[in-house]
Design a protein around this motif. Structure first.
Motif, mmCIF file in Angstrom:
data_model
loop_
_atom_site.group_PDB
_atom_site.id
_atom_site.type_symbol
_atom_site.label_atom_id
_atom_site.label_comp_id
_atom_site.label_asym_id
_atom_site.label_seq_id
_atom_site.Cartn_x
_atom_site.Cartn_y
_atom_site.Cartn_z
ATOM 1 N N GLY A 51 29.177 35.603 55.201
ATOM 2 C CA GLY A 51 28.690 35.514 53.829
ATOM 3 C C GLY A 51 27.266 34.986 53.754
ATOM 4 O O GLY A 51 26.783 34.309 54.657
ATOM 5 N N GLY A 93 25.355 38.087 49.433
ATOM 6 C CA GLY A 93 26.518 38.887 49.818
ATOM 7 C C GLY A 93 26.637 38.962 51.329
ATOM 8 O O GLY A 93 25.896 38.291 52.059
ATOM 9 N N LEU A 127 38.448 40.493 48.630
ATOM 10 C CA LEU A 127 37.133 40.809 48.076
ATOM 11 C C LEU A 127 37.072 42.262 47.642
ATOM 12 O O LEU A 127 37.638 43.126 48.287
ATOM 13 N N ASN A 128 36.329 42.516 46.558
ATOM 14 C CA ASN A 128 36.173 43.890 46.072
ATOM 15 C C ASN A 128 35.059 44.642 46.786
ATOM 16 O O ASN A 128 35.095 45.855 46.884
ATOM 17 N N SER A 129 34.049 43.928 47.240
ATOM 18 C CA SER A 129 32.943 44.575 47.957
ATOM 19 C C SER A 129 32.204 43.532 48.787
ATOM 20 O O SER A 129 32.408 42.321 48.623
ATOM 21 N N SER A 159 29.233 42.619 48.496
ATOM 22 C CA SER A 159 28.346 41.794 47.660
ATOM 23 C C SER A 159 29.043 40.529 47.140
ATOM 24 O O SER A 159 28.382 39.573 46.745
ATOM 25 N N TYR A 160 30.379 40.500 47.158
ATOM 26 C CA TYR A 160 31.119 39.323 46.689
ATOM 27 C C TYR A 160 31.276 38.260 47.774
ATOM 28 O O TYR A 160 31.763 37.166 47.505
ATOM 29 N N MET A 161 30.875 38.554 48.993
ATOM 30 C CA MET A 161 31.052 37.619 50.103
ATOM 31 C C MET A 161 29.859 36.659 50.145
ATOM 32 O O MET A 161 28.924 36.833 50.915
ATOM 33 N N LYS A 162 29.894 35.615 49.291
ATOM 34 C CA LYS A 162 28.752 34.715 49.129
ATOM 35 C C LYS A 162 28.947 33.371 49.827
ATOM 36 O O LYS A 162 27.996 32.615 49.969
#
Length: 166
Positions: free
Chosen positions: A25, A29, A143-145, A147-150
């Protein structure tokens, strides 16, 4: 003239890692890490070694158009091919389960491995008998994509191993 019906027999030839990805992450993202710095065997050793050992001992014999036998166990199953997928009938669930991909002269058993964790320590593992995909791995991580892995400590990896029989 009578013809002898000789079963078609396939045995293990080799295994190969077909895809291996590692992401961590970041504020923006997920960022893909250089997978050459990681060893899939170190992450999934128990799963890969166990499957490899099973495959090396396994022989598949197509006895006729509907019966498949596994040796050395001598288990027999009803099988069918559906669009290049070898399916075995599961009597417990009254369903057809995908087992391998190919045809009666060459089959590939696919193993999709996923793991999620923190700071490159993988805590959760999943094993599928199909290839893993980016979407499937993210879905497993909730996670949906990408970009959500922060979360900067979050790590997700997946690997596909193919076991070829001929």
């Amino acid at each position: 003239m009578e013809y002898l019906n000789v079963p078609s027999i396939l045995s293990f030839r080799h295994s190969a890692i077909k895809e291996f990805k590692v992401y961590t992450g970041s504020r923006k993202g997920a960022v893909e890490l250089n997978s050459s710095e990681f060893d899939p065997m170190a992450i999934w050793e128990q799963y890969i070694v166990r499957k490899e050992n099973i495959c090396q001992e396994l022989m598949m014999a197509f006895i006729d158009e509907t019966t498949l036998a596994f040796f050395p166990e001598k288990y027999t199953y009803t099988y069918r091919f559906e669009n290049g997928v070898l399916q075995i009938y599961n009597t417990m669930h009254n369903s057809w389960d995908n087992f391998a991909y190919g045809n009666r002269s060459k089959l590939v058993i696919k193993q999709g491995l996923t793991c999620i964790g923190n700071e490159l320590t993988f805590l959760q593992h999943r094993v599928k008998n199909t290839d893993e995909t980016c979407f499937g791995a993210l879905n497993y991580a909730g996670l949906n994509s990408l970009s959500y892995m922060k979360d900067k400590k979050a790590t997700i990896a997946w690997c596909n191993v193919h076991y070829t029989f001929q």
